[in-house]
Design a protein around this motif. Structure first.
Motif, PDB file in Angstrom:
ATOM      1  N   ALA B  66      91.412 -26.563  29.536  1.00  0.00           N
ATOM      2  CA  ALA B  66      92.052 -25.990  28.198  1.00  0.00           C
ATOM      3  C   ALA B  66      93.594 -25.784  28.111  1.00  0.00           C
ATOM      4  O   ALA B  66      94.197 -25.665  29.077  1.00  0.00           O
ATOM      5  CB  ALA B  66      91.366 -24.670  27.630  1.00  0.00           C
ATOM      6  N   SER B  67      93.885 -25.825  26.842  1.00  0.00           N
ATOM      7  CA  SER B  67      95.699 -25.765  26.818  1.00  0.00           C
ATOM      8  C   SER B  67      95.912 -24.422  27.525  1.00  0.00           C
ATOM      9  O   SER B  67      95.300 -23.341  27.206  1.00  0.00           O
ATOM     10  CB  SER B  67      96.111 -26.243  25.582  1.00  0.00           C
ATOM     11  N   ALA B  68      97.151 -24.323  27.593  1.00  0.00           N
ATOM     12  CA  ALA B  68      97.924 -22.905  28.238  1.00  0.00           C
ATOM     13  C   ALA B  68      97.780 -21.940  26.899  1.00  0.00           C
ATOM     14  O   ALA B  68      97.646 -20.870  27.287  1.00  0.00           O
ATOM     15  CB  ALA B  68      99.498 -23.260  28.551  1.00  0.00           C
ATOM     16  N   VAL B  69      98.094 -22.391  25.898  1.00  0.00           N
ATOM     17  CA  VAL B  69      98.153 -21.242  24.709  1.00  0.00           C
ATOM     18  C   VAL B  69      96.579 -20.873  24.629  1.00  0.00           C
ATOM     19  O   VAL B  69      96.388 -19.535  24.347  1.00  0.00           O
ATOM     20  CB  VAL B  69      98.490 -21.969  23.391  1.00  0.00           C
ATOM     21  N   SER B  70      95.528 -21.621  24.565  1.00  0.00           N
ATOM     22  CA  SER B  70      94.424 -20.860  24.481  1.00  0.00           C
ATOM     23  C   SER B  70      93.862 -20.248  25.809  1.00  0.00           C
ATOM     24  O   SER B  70      93.165 -18.918  25.574  1.00  0.00           O
ATOM     25  CB  SER B  70      93.010 -22.034  24.197  1.00  0.00           C
ATOM     26  N   VAL B  73      95.298 -16.884  24.842  1.00  0.00           N
ATOM     27  CA  VAL B  73      94.933 -16.018  23.787  1.00  0.00           C
ATOM     28  C   VAL B  73      93.519 -15.398  24.494  1.00  0.00           C
ATOM     29  O   VAL B  73      93.460 -14.170  24.293  1.00  0.00           O
ATOM     30  CB  VAL B  73      94.230 -16.705  22.769  1.00  0.00           C
ATOM     31  N   ILE B  74      92.923 -15.993  25.352  1.00  0.00           N
ATOM     32  CA  ILE B  74      91.822 -15.568  26.181  1.00  0.00           C
ATOM     33  C   ILE B  74      92.068 -14.374  27.128  1.00  0.00           C
ATOM     34  O   ILE B  74      91.557 -13.199  27.152  1.00  0.00           O
ATOM     35  CB  ILE B  74      90.997 -16.793  26.773  1.00  0.00           C
ATOM     36  N   ALA B  75      93.566 -14.439  27.710  1.00  0.00           N
ATOM     37  CA  ALA B  75      93.579 -13.493  28.560  1.00  0.00           C
ATOM     38  C   ALA B  75      94.114 -12.313  27.789  1.00  0.00           C
ATOM     39  O   ALA B  75      93.790 -11.053  28.263  1.00  0.00           O
ATOM     40  CB  ALA B  75      94.764 -14.096  29.609  1.00  0.00           C
ATOM     41  N   ILE B  76      94.662 -12.237  26.557  1.00  0.00           N
ATOM     42  CA  ILE B  76      94.665 -11.151  25.713  1.00  0.00           C
ATOM     43  C   ILE B  76      93.467 -10.699  25.270  1.00  0.00           C
ATOM     44  O   ILE B  76      93.390  -9.327  25.310  1.00  0.00           O
ATOM     45  CB  ILE B  76      95.653 -11.775  24.604  1.00  0.00           C
ATOM     46  N   GLY B  77      92.619 -11.187  24.860  1.00  0.00           N
ATOM     47  CA  GLY B  77      91.379 -10.882  24.508  1.00  0.00           C
ATOM     48  C   GLY B  77      90.705 -10.145  25.593  1.00  0.00           C
ATOM     49  O   GLY B  77      90.275  -8.960  25.478  1.00  0.00           O
ATOM     50  N   LEU B  78      90.584 -10.643  26.925  1.00  0.00           N
ATOM     51  CA  LEU B  78      90.352  -9.995  28.000  1.00  0.00           C
ATOM     52  C   LEU B  78      91.067  -8.636  28.577  1.00  0.00           C
ATOM     53  O   LEU B  78      90.559  -7.442  28.511  1.00  0.00           O
ATOM     54  CB  LEU B  78      90.416 -10.948  29.347  1.00  0.00           C
ATOM     55  N   SER B  79      92.450  -8.671  28.129  1.00  0.00           N
ATOM     56  CA  SER B  79      93.181  -7.439  28.386  1.00  0.00           C
ATOM     57  C   SER B  79      92.899  -6.487  27.500  1.00  0.00           C
ATOM     58  O   SER B  79      92.903  -5.131  27.653  1.00  0.00           O
ATOM     59  CB  SER B  79      94.706  -7.698  28.561  1.00  0.00           C
ATOM     60  N   ALA B 358     101.441 -22.462  12.136  1.00  0.00           N
ATOM     61  CA  ALA B 358     102.409 -22.747  13.115  1.00  0.00           C
ATOM     62  C   ALA B 358     101.738 -22.995  14.156  1.00  0.00           C
ATOM     63  O   ALA B 358     102.421 -23.683  15.009  1.00  0.00           O
ATOM     64  CB  ALA B 358     103.558 -22.285  13.053  1.00  0.00           C
ATOM     65  N   GLY B 359     100.778 -22.671  14.420  1.00  0.00           N
ATOM     66  CA  GLY B 359     100.130 -22.775  15.975  1.00  0.00           C
ATOM     67  C   GLY B 359     101.176 -22.075  16.980  1.00  0.00           C
ATOM     68  O   GLY B 359     100.691 -22.269  18.121  1.00  0.00           O
ATOM     69  N   GLN B 360     101.617 -21.029  16.552  1.00  0.00           N
ATOM     70  CA  GLN B 360     102.359 -20.199  17.801  1.00  0.00           C
ATOM     71  C   GLN B 360     102.034 -18.689  17.957  1.00  0.00           C
ATOM     72  O   GLN B 360     101.462 -18.267  16.984  1.00  0.00           O
ATOM     73  CB  GLN B 360     103.894 -20.090  17.362  1.00  0.00           C
ATOM     74  N   ILE B 361     101.904 -18.339  19.198  1.00  0.00           N
ATOM     75  CA  ILE B 361     101.641 -17.149  19.237  1.00  0.00           C
ATOM     76  C   ILE B 361     102.492 -16.255  19.081  1.00  0.00           C
ATOM     77  O   ILE B 361     103.422 -16.287  20.103  1.00  0.00           O
ATOM     78  CB  ILE B 361     100.628 -17.032  20.518  1.00  0.00           C
ATOM     79  N   SER B 362     102.607 -15.040  18.298  1.00  0.00           N
ATOM     80  CA  SER B 362     103.524 -14.201  18.335  1.00  0.00           C
ATOM     81  C   SER B 362     102.978 -12.764  18.552  1.00  0.00           C
ATOM     82  O   SER B 362     102.126 -12.525  18.028  1.00  0.00           O
ATOM     83  CB  SER B 362     104.420 -14.070  17.006  1.00  0.00           C
ATOM     84  N   LEU B 363     103.594 -12.040  19.333  1.00  0.00           N
ATOM     85  CA  LEU B 363     103.008 -10.612  19.857  1.00  0.00           C
ATOM     86  C   LEU B 363     103.911  -9.570  19.444  1.00  0.00           C
ATOM     87  O   LEU B 363     103.775  -8.692  19.892  1.00  0.00           O
ATOM     88  CB  LEU B 363     102.802 -10.970  21.291  1.00  0.00           C
ATOM     89  N   VAL B 556      93.932 -10.542  18.338  1.00  0.00           N
ATOM     90  CA  VAL B 556      92.600 -10.869  18.844  1.00  0.00           C
ATOM     91  C   VAL B 556      91.684 -10.848  17.645  1.00  0.00           C
ATOM     92  O   VAL B 556      90.878 -11.705  17.497  1.00  0.00           O
ATOM     93  CB  VAL B 556      92.183  -9.595  19.947  1.00  0.00           C
ATOM     94  N   VAL B 557      92.020  -9.771  16.736  1.00  0.00           N
ATOM     95  CA  VAL B 557      90.902  -9.714  15.714  1.00  0.00           C
ATOM     96  C   VAL B 557      90.957 -11.074  14.783  1.00  0.00           C
ATOM     97  O   VAL B 557      90.012 -11.550  14.558  1.00  0.00           O
ATOM     98  CB  VAL B 557      91.068  -8.666  14.724  1.00  0.00           C
ATOM     99  N   VAL B 558      92.256 -11.542  14.576  1.00  0.00           N
ATOM    100  CA  VAL B 558      92.349 -12.586  13.627  1.00  0.00           C
ATOM    101  C   VAL B 558      91.904 -13.736  14.279  1.00  0.00           C
ATOM    102  O   VAL B 558      91.190 -14.607  13.513  1.00  0.00           O
ATOM    103  CB  VAL B 558      93.606 -12.657  13.191  1.00  0.00           C
ATOM    104  N   VAL B 559      92.358 -14.049  15.595  1.00  0.00           N
ATOM    105  CA  VAL B 559      91.999 -15.281  16.205  1.00  0.00           C
ATOM    106  C   VAL B 559      89.987 -15.402  16.331  1.00  0.00           C
ATOM    107  O   VAL B 559      89.477 -16.285  16.189  1.00  0.00           O
ATOM    108  CB  VAL B 559      92.391 -15.231  17.638  1.00  0.00           C
TER     109      VAL B 559
END
Ligand SMILES: Nc1ncnc2c1ncn2[C@@H]1O[C@H](COP(=O)(O)OP(=O)(O)OP(=O)(O)O)[C@@H](O)[C@H]1O
Ligand SMILES: [Mg+2]
Lengths: 244, 655
Positions: B66-70, B73-79, B358-363, B556-559
């Motif tokens: 999988a791509s680094a960005v996904s 996102v998954i690691a964020i979900g996990l955390s 935009a496909g960017q992850i902003s935290l 996480v919710v939106v994704v």
């Protein structure tokens, strides 16, 4: 006849919803050399991938020494352990490792810690360019050098069956000749070959048998001596159908 | 303290793993009274590697390509999900305000002073000793052993590694167990430094870890370890000496007070932005990526016209009915919840713009929200300004900050962008909020950051109903803006960029402008939403509403629900505000069953399961980037479309 080293039975394979192989059956016996020829996009690479466990067939079986290798999931490493080694097409090196590390990864498994140094020596003998660049990161090698690296990895090892995809692509003619010479040497030493090659002349010279792949189906198999004529007539046929 | 990039995943779940081990250690030692060594063995050397293995087996093994960005996102979900899952499973509650004991006897009480400058306590010494030993061990492992080589190879291309006859599965399982052990060890060792044991503390660990890895990504692995150590030293020295110097030199004091807590984030941000090579670095790609089928195309929106009509009608009916029920029947609590849902939908639309379009992850969306909220607070508090005008100003301010931030950050792209925005969020959290012209300073501590409800001419929005109407109006306006943006030039440009940046650039599409606009618009929406939320609560409530960790949960919710559509954001808002009372506390079921007494015994379910659920849902991001609910809906609608078409055909055949 003894059990072939590699046998594909009615193999179907593809990518997602797309199917590239439609029930292909092919055997490679011990010490035999088979050339796989076909047009661009016929499915040669796909067949090679299925034969080395990179791609799991959606139907049919791939047998090594008459037995299935592993169960479920891609398990290319089990094929390698069983002696079936695949040199994939293109720049297939680990770009972030050095030349030496790339080679060591394979050789350590094949020859153990003690045989490692000797194997590296042989690879550098075969391709002196690699020896000059042994500490360079593989990703920065030129295209031809990367091909040498991925070939050096498999040629030195002389596995029981070598599957080579487009092995001469991007190499200078001199080097190609040298590669084919090495191939015939390891053949003499007992390695079976399954070769995909656009330079059909070279490949047919080396091999005993040829298989023609068209649109995911094997349409002809036979000794290389007859293959030339068959290929010519087929090329002629496709050319005429395209004219119409 | 240090992270070890063994798995090729920017493991933001590292903090969660550290937390779990630390909590386990605390529970075993302090609550069950086990001896220290037993607690240590169980928490860091049994539980941690097991956790690593489980994560690898269940999740990351399937994500290798999988791509680094996904993965991010998954690691964020996990955390988000893991610590809560652990708390629930082990019946552990976060501990606060209590000295956590370390692994050496009387760790916090015995001091040594080898250089005559700083008195180390035993815990700190133990931590440094273990960190040093671990670094050396790992460096040796990576340099000199075959398994180390294999781990590096698997990170780059699992398939090439397999072709060398090495099992990628086993190698990466080993890598995960190893890295998880180190995370656990780090967690146990560092716990005494915090006076509490809550997941968020451990998340800051991650930022330092990532900074070390950022250095390491550029140079070699051993140097990453050195980088980590150096960074740790630098921070420690700063923390130790600045206070002392500022005792003598008063001019240093403001610097010290503001810089010290945020140093790791400032360093990380600085590294990311200033080190040009990071932006240029492209991820080494798998030479055998061609073996994978192309990623599933996003299902085209080709619905049957009847179905479209039907869904629209249904939507209108549903909204009307819910609206009427809320209007006439809802009590204060429900009114409050529904308003929150509407406002959260506005904020989530900002995620739709930046992540979906935009496909960017902003935290740092929480930070933008906070800027909006604080702007309203300051303007109303100091200048008695109209609250609505202040809210607009808040949106503009957030947009400005977003645009300025985007200039250095956007160049990074992908994973680094996410991490830089995270660093910014923490920086804002640690430094900016403390200023009196932002967060209200010490007066705010006493009186809170009060925000009045708006007053527009004769209409007073102080009543909850009127305010709900206002929120709905804002939501509609923002939705229209987002849809316009998506269908306009900017939206199309962004869609093209999402496909392939290089290809887009080669046909003359400029990435920078569209992205800056997207970033600014997204920031403005978040700022507006933040202002509304502050008005709604009549208080900014920074740490509850806008803290950096909250923004993670938003994402996480939106994704999980659908980041591509306005609908998805609204569902996200509804889920955020209403999921807990409606589903988890069983209100909906009670209503269906007619009466609270019929509820099965396991209700009410604890609210933190919400985190677990959404965290796990975000895990599907790699396979269904459009969101799980969205995916389900598309499948269902495709099926109904097909059924309708088949029926029409049959009718045509009969006729
Ligand atoms: N990753 C992939 N996803 C989808 N389709 C693919 C993928 N790789 C190959 N194909 C398709 O599968 C078919 C067979 O491809 P394959 O690479 O096996 O051809 P080939 O015979 O090796 O051709 P060439 O001589 O050009 O190398 C082609 O139609 C190709 O487009
Ligand atoms: Mg090919």
């Amino acid at each position: 006849m003894s059990t072939p080293i590699l046998e594909l039975r009615d193999v179907e394979a593809g990518y997602g919803p797309f199917r590239a192989l439609f029930g292909v059956s092919l055997e490679v016996g011990h010490g035999e050399a088979v050339a796989l020829v076909g047009a661009n996009g016929a499915g040669k690479t796909t067949l090679a991938r299925a034969a080395s466990g990179l791609l799991t067939p959606t139907a049919g079986t791939v047998l090594v020494d008459g037995a299935e290798v592993g169960r479920g999931g891609p398990s290319a490493w089990r094929f390698v352990r069983a002696g079936v080694v695949h040199a994939p097409e293109g720049r297939s090196v680990l770009a972030s490792l050095t030349v030496e590390e790339n080679l060591a990864l394979s050789f350590h498994r094949a020859f153990g810690r003690s045989g490692l140094a000797g194997a590296l020596e042989r690879a550098y003998e075969l391709f002196p360019r690699l020896g000059e660049r042994r500490t360079q990161v593989a990703g920065t090698l030129s295209g031809g050098e990367q091909r040498m690296l991925s070939l050096g990895r498999v040629l030195v090892e002389s596995p029981r069956l070598l599957i080579a995809d487009e092995l001469s692509l991007g190499l200078a003619p001199m080097v190609v000749d040298q590669v084919f010479e090495t191939l015939s040497q390891i053949r003499g030493a007992g390695t079976a070959l399954l070769i995909v090659e656009q330079q059909v002349g070279h490949a047919l010279e080396l091999c005993d048998r040829a298989a023609v792949l068209e649109h995911g189906l094997i349409t002809w198999q036979g000794p290389t001596s007859e293959a030339g004529a068959v290929l010519e007539s087929r090329l002629f046929e496709t050319a005429t159908t395209e004219l119409k | 303290m240090l992270t070890y990039k063994t798995s090729g995943v920017f493991n933001l779940a590292f903090g969660a793993q550290a937390y779990i081990s630390a909590a386990m250690y605390f529970k075993a030692h302090s609550l069950w009274g086990w001896p220290k060594w037993a607690a240590l063995v169980v928490s860091a050397f049994v539980l941690a590697p097991l956790l690593g293995l489980v994560l690898e087996r269940l999740i990351f093994r399937h994500l290798r390509t999988a791509s680094a960005v996904s993965k991010l996102v998954i690691a964020i979900g996990l955390s988000v999900a893991l610590p809560e899952l652990f708390n629930q499973a082990a019946r552990f509650t976060a501990v606060a305000g209590r000295q956590i004991s370390g692994i050496v006897p009387d760790g916090a009480g015995v001091f040594y002073d080898p250089f005559g400058v700083y008195r180390f306590n035993r815990d700190e010494l133990a931590m440094m000793a273990v960190a040093l030993a671990a670094s050396l061990l790992l460096a040796a492992l990576f340099r000199f052993t075959m398994i180390g080589l294999a781990m590096r190879a698997v990170v780059e291309s699992p398939r090439m590694t397999e072709l060398s006859g090495i099992s990628a599965d086993r190698t990466s399982a080993f890598a995960w167990a190893l890295s998880s052990t180190f995370a656990g060890l780090a967690g146990v060792l560092i716990a005494p430094r915090f006076n509490s044991l809550i997941p968020t503390e451990f998340f800051t660990l991650v930022v330092i870890a990532v900074a070390a890895a950022a250095v390491g990504k550029l140079v070699s692995l051993p140097r990453a370890l050195l980088g980590g150590l150096g960074l740790g030293w630098f921070i420690a020295v700063f923390n130790t000496f600045l206070p002392r110097w500022s005792g003598d030199h008063t001019w240093l004091r403001p610097l010290q007070e503001n810089l010290t807590p945020s140093l790791p984030f400032v360093v990380l941000f600085g590294i990311l932005v200033l080190w040009r090579a990071i932006g240029r670095q492209t991820e080494a790609s798998d030479p055998l990526a061609g073996v994978d089928p192309p990623p599933p195309a996003l299902a085209a929106h080709q619905r049957h016209p009847k179905l479209t009509l039907f869904t629209r009608l249904f939507g209108v009916c549903f909204v009307t009915v819910v609206g009427l029920v809320v209007w006439f029947r809802a009590d204060v609590l429900w009114m409050h919840l529904v308003t929150t849902a509407v406002i959260m939908s506005v904020i989530y639309l900002s995620v739709t713009v930046i992540t979906g379009m935009a496909g960017q992850i902003s935290l740092c969306q929480g930070t933008f929200g906070a800027i909006g909220g604080f702007m309203v607070f300051q303007m109303a508090d100091r200048f008695d300004m109209s609250v609505l005008a202040a809210a607009l100003m808040g949106a503009v301010a957030a947009a400005a900050v977003g645009a300025v931030l985007s200039l250095p950050v956007l160049r990074l792209g992908g994973v680094w962008l996410a991490i830089a925005t995270l660093a910014f969020a923490f920086f804002f959290d640690a430094v900016m909020v403390k200023f009196s012209w932002v967060g209200g300073g010490s007066t705010a501590l006493l009186t809170g950051t009060r925000v009045p409800r708006p007053l527009l001419g004769p209409i007073d929005f102080a009543s909850d109903r009127a305010f709900l109407v206002l929120a709905v109006i804002v939501l509609v306006v923002v939705s229209v803006v987002v849809i316009q943006l998506r269908d306009g030039t900017i939206g199309r440009t962004l869609a093209a960029l999402r496909g392939s940046e290089v290809a887009a650039a080669s046909i003359g599409i400029s990435a920078a402008r569209a992205r800056i606009v997207a970033f600014a618009v997204s920031a403005a929406i978040a700022g507006l939403g933040g202002a509304l939320l502050s008005m709604h609560h009549q208080n900014v409530n920074y740490s509850v509403n806008f803290g950096p960790i909250n923004a993670l949960f938003w994402l996480v919710v939106v994704v999980a629900l659908g980041a591509r559509t306005v609908e998805g954001a609204i569902q996200g808002g509804a889920a955020f505000a209403l999921f807990e009372p409606l589903i988890l506390q069983g209100e909906l079921l009670a209503w269906i069953l007619r009466g609270e007494d019929h509820l099965p015994g396991f209700f009410p379910i604890a609210g933190s399961w919400r985190l677990v659920l959404f965290g796990l849902m975000a895990m599907q991001f790699a396979r269904h980037p459009e969101g799980l609910v969205e995916y389900g809906k598309r499948r269902a609608s495709a099926r109904i479309s097909r059924w309708l078409e088949a029926r029409e055909e049959r009718q045509a055949a009969v006729a």
